[in-house]
Design a protein around this motif. Sequence first.
Motif, short mmCIF file in Angstrom:
data_model
loop_
_atom_site.label_atom_id
_atom_site.label_comp_id
_atom_site.label_asym_id
_atom_site.label_seq_id
_atom_site.Cartn_x
_atom_site.Cartn_y
_atom_site.Cartn_z
N THR A 60 0.60 -1.38 -0.09
CA THR A 60 -0.02 0.15 -0.04
C THR A 60 1.03 1.33 -0.04
N THR A 61 0.08 2.43 -0.11
CA THR A 61 1.02 3.73 -0.20
C THR A 61 0.92 4.28 1.18
N ASN A 62 0.03 3.57 2.04
CA ASN A 62 -0.29 4.18 3.45
C ASN A 62 1.03 4.11 4.22
N LYS A 63 0.96 4.84 5.25
CA LYS A 63 2.19 4.94 6.24
C LYS A 63 2.43 3.68 7.00
N ASN A 69 -2.67 -8.26 12.40
CA ASN A 69 -3.89 -7.49 11.95
C ASN A 69 -3.14 -6.12 11.79
N TRP A 70 -2.99 -5.73 10.40
CA TRP A 70 -2.03 -4.73 9.70
C TRP A 70 -3.24 -3.44 10.22
N ARG A 71 -2.52 -2.58 10.98
CA ARG A 71 -3.23 -1.21 11.32
C ARG A 71 -3.38 -0.40 10.37
N PHE A 72 -2.63 -0.41 9.27
CA PHE A 72 -2.48 0.54 8.21
C PHE A 72 -3.23 0.26 6.90
N SER A 73 -3.60 -1.08 6.73
CA SER A 73 -4.25 -1.64 5.49
C SER A 73 -5.53 -2.45 5.78
N ASP A 74 -6.34 -2.87 5.02
CA ASP A 74 -7.52 -3.47 5.10
C ASP A 74 -6.99 -5.18 4.67
N SER A 75 -6.24 -5.46 5.61
CA SER A 75 -5.46 -7.04 5.46
C SER A 75 -4.91 -7.33 6.64
N VAL A 76 -4.79 -8.83 6.61
CA VAL A 76 -4.52 -9.65 7.73
C VAL A 76 -3.40 -10.59 7.28
N THR A 77 -2.60 -11.04 7.76
CA THR A 77 -1.43 -12.06 7.52
C THR A 77 -1.32 -13.21 8.63
#
Length: 125
Positions: free
Chosen positions: A38-41, A67-75
């Motif tokens: 992403t381009t998010n910080k 649980n990524w705080r800066f994108s709508d994704s999870v790993t």
Amino acid sequence: QCVLTGQWTNDLGSNMTIGALNEKGEFSGSYHTAVTATTNKIQISPLQGSQHSTNQNSQPTFGFTVNWRFSDSVTVFTGQCFVDEDGREILKTMWLLRSRVNSIKDDWKATMVGINVFTRLHSRE
């Protein structure tokens, strides 16, 4: 013996901290990724996981979710903690990253898979 608790760095320069295991083998911590799609910080993100119960001389298997705080994704990561021939602790992991997509038609591109190797991050004294 390989112990998950502590600070780790991987082959991409990402850092994570794993806290102490509770009596059920569960742990929490934080993950600071060095890479993102992403381009998010980038922000430090929480992780939650569990380790398979082990004996004293073990190289345990484990899994954790970030649980990524800066994108709508999870790993999700799964792996094993090894001690190599030189006595170094190494985490060999495989991961699946799920990103949110706008429709079911885009589901085919929503999941990525990869591997990471983590080594213990020793603080400079």
